[in-house]
Enzyme design. Structure first.
Site, mmCIF file in Angstrom:
data_model
loop_
_atom_site.group_PDB
_atom_site.id
_atom_site.type_symbol
_atom_site.label_atom_id
_atom_site.label_comp_id
_atom_site.label_asym_id
_atom_site.label_seq_id
_atom_site.Cartn_x
_atom_site.Cartn_y
_atom_site.Cartn_z
ATOM 1 N N CYS A 53 123.706 43.118 39.518
ATOM 2 C CA CYS A 53 123.133 43.723 40.717
ATOM 3 C C CYS A 53 122.420 42.585 41.452
ATOM 4 O O CYS A 53 122.637 41.425 41.140
ATOM 5 C CB CYS A 53 122.196 44.874 40.365
ATOM 6 S SG CYS A 53 120.745 44.386 39.425
ATOM 7 N N ALA A 54 121.558 42.877 42.368
ATOM 8 C CA ALA A 54 120.931 41.853 43.199
ATOM 9 C C ALA A 54 120.165 40.816 42.389
ATOM 10 O O ALA A 54 120.170 39.635 42.725
ATOM 11 C CB ALA A 54 119.999 42.504 44.214
#
Length: 94
Positions: A26-27
């Site tokens: 994810c980020a």
């Protein structure tokens, strides 16, 4: 340390590429699930440059390990892990 070397060290600390059953990012985190949690060397994972922390999250009979990388760093590291371990079959780009 070069990204490829870090990815190889990480795979070794996770018990080898064959020990991974799930790999996403994810980020700010790379998330993995393992076949055999006993093969995980958390100390070695935490010592890898760029890994700020390793967090264990229980998910329906499996533990997910989240490698906290910081914003904007997870995708590149994830891609190197996939390449270093030949893990295209586990790769789930988001």
């Amino acid at each position: 340390m070069e990204m490829k070397q870090r990815a190889e060290r990480l795979l070794q600390a996770l018990g080898g590429a064959d020990n991974l059953t799930h790999l996403v990012y994810c980020a700010s985190r790379v998330r993995v699930q393992l076949r055999n949690d006993a093969l995980l060397d958390k100390t070695s994972v935490a010592d890898i440059a760029g890994v700020k922390a390793i967090v264990s999250v229980d998910k329906q009979q499996k533990t997910e390990y989240q490698l906290v990388m910081g914003p904007g760093n997870a995708k590149t590291f994830y891609q190197e892990i996939v390449a270093a371990g030949g893990l295209e079959n586990l790769a789930v780009d988001r």
